[in-house]
Design an enzyme around this catalytic site. Sequence first.
Site, PDB file in Angstrom:
ATOM      1  N   HIS A 153       0.839  -1.205   0.000  1.00  0.00           N
ATOM      2  CA  HIS A 153       0.000   0.000   0.000  1.00  0.00           C
ATOM      3  C   HIS A 153       0.876   1.259   0.000  1.00  0.00           C
ATOM      4  O   HIS A 153       2.035   1.205   0.407  1.00  0.00           O
ATOM      5  CB  HIS A 153      -0.843   0.051   1.286  1.00  0.00           C
ATOM      6  CG  HIS A 153      -1.941  -0.961   1.360  1.00  0.00           C
ATOM      7  ND1 HIS A 153      -2.034  -1.875   2.380  1.00  0.00           N
ATOM      8  CD2 HIS A 153      -3.003  -1.186   0.552  1.00  0.00           C
ATOM      9  CE1 HIS A 153      -3.108  -2.629   2.194  1.00  0.00           C
ATOM     10  NE2 HIS A 153      -3.714  -2.233   1.098  1.00  0.00           N
ATOM     11  N   CYS A 162      -2.381   0.314  10.059  1.00  0.00           N
ATOM     12  CA  CYS A 162      -3.439  -0.592   9.566  1.00  0.00           C
ATOM     13  C   CYS A 162      -4.377  -1.123  10.631  1.00  0.00           C
ATOM     14  O   CYS A 162      -5.460  -1.590  10.321  1.00  0.00           O
ATOM     15  CB  CYS A 162      -2.838  -1.823   8.908  1.00  0.00           C
ATOM     16  SG  CYS A 162      -1.243  -1.644   8.256  1.00  0.00           S
TER      17      CYS A 162
HETATM   18  C1  CIR Z   1      -3.270  -7.965   3.138  1.00  0.00           C
HETATM   19  O1  CIR Z   1      -2.551  -8.497   2.299  1.00  0.00           O
HETATM   20  O2  CIR Z   1      -4.280  -7.355   2.824  1.00  0.00           O
HETATM   21  C2  CIR Z   1      -2.886  -8.095   4.599  1.00  0.00           C
HETATM   22  N1  CIR Z   1      -2.108  -9.292   4.772  1.00  0.00           N
HETATM   23  C3  CIR Z   1      -2.096  -6.889   5.076  1.00  0.00           C
HETATM   24  C4  CIR Z   1      -2.886  -5.613   5.054  1.00  0.00           C
HETATM   25  C5  CIR Z   1      -2.141  -4.494   5.677  1.00  0.00           C
HETATM   26  N2  CIR Z   1      -2.910  -3.299   5.644  1.00  0.00           N
HETATM   27  C6  CIR Z   1      -2.390  -2.083   5.519  1.00  0.00           C
HETATM   28  O3  CIR Z   1      -1.182  -1.943   5.353  1.00  0.00           O
HETATM   29  N3  CIR Z   1      -3.224  -1.051   5.533  1.00  0.00           N
END
Ligand code: CIR
Length: 235
Positions: free
Chosen positions: A144, A229
């Site tokens: 992201h 997150c």
């Molecule tokens: C994903 O791949 O969506 C999750 N394993 C990690 C999401 C992390 N979210 C973020 O950085 N906002």
Amino acid sequence: MTHLERTEIDLDRARTQWEAYVAALENVGWRIAMVDPVDECPDSVFVEDTAVMFDRLAVLTRPGAPSRRPEVAGTAEALGGLADIETFSLSSGRLDGGDVLKIGRRAYVGIGGRTDAEGVDELARMLAPRGWEVVGVPVSRVLHLKSAVTALPDGTVIGFEPLVDDPSVFERFLPVPEEDGAHVVVIDDRTVLMADSAPETAQLLRARGLEVIEVDISEFIRLEGCVTCLSIRIR
Ligand code: CIR
């Protein structure tokens, strides 16, 4: 997993770290509203991806990973229990909250990982009358936009340069010496929360006059998450 190898997660340690993260926010005076857990959605702890706040408006996202779309309902329900919050659901394209970096009334939105141009266009159209500017920026080296950069309370964008596609898109950019140092949650004008795995960056930010609260989130970092997150901040 997208950019990292899949590894075994220590669930007990993850729970302890999550509790300490929540406690750190409570300690600085934040009131916490919980989103109900959903066992079928293993990524749902990364709640930031499911909604983005613009003033009192919560934009419910269309996560770029289809497996994460069912997470949005739980966030919507939790937000519905809060007073004065209006919600809007994105209906086209894809957008993850982790791709949205707000500075003042401008939102930089990372395109390339989980978010596409269509999602950004819908967001821009919807926010323009509310006085928000939306600027799409490239993201190709991390999951992201906010895996690469976040912003200090004074609006300076910080990032670990090898993972930032184009630092020149930001008005002020400060390189930090560690990947985990690129992620801060702004608590107030002089305080940030960050992972304890970036001690050199913590020192650099303290030298700029900031108070730095550190938390251990190693299990979430192994899942490609970071401090931003694990919560949605409603100011
Ligand atoms: C994903 O791949 O969506 C999750 N394993 C990690 C999401 C992390 N979210 C973020 O950085 N906002």
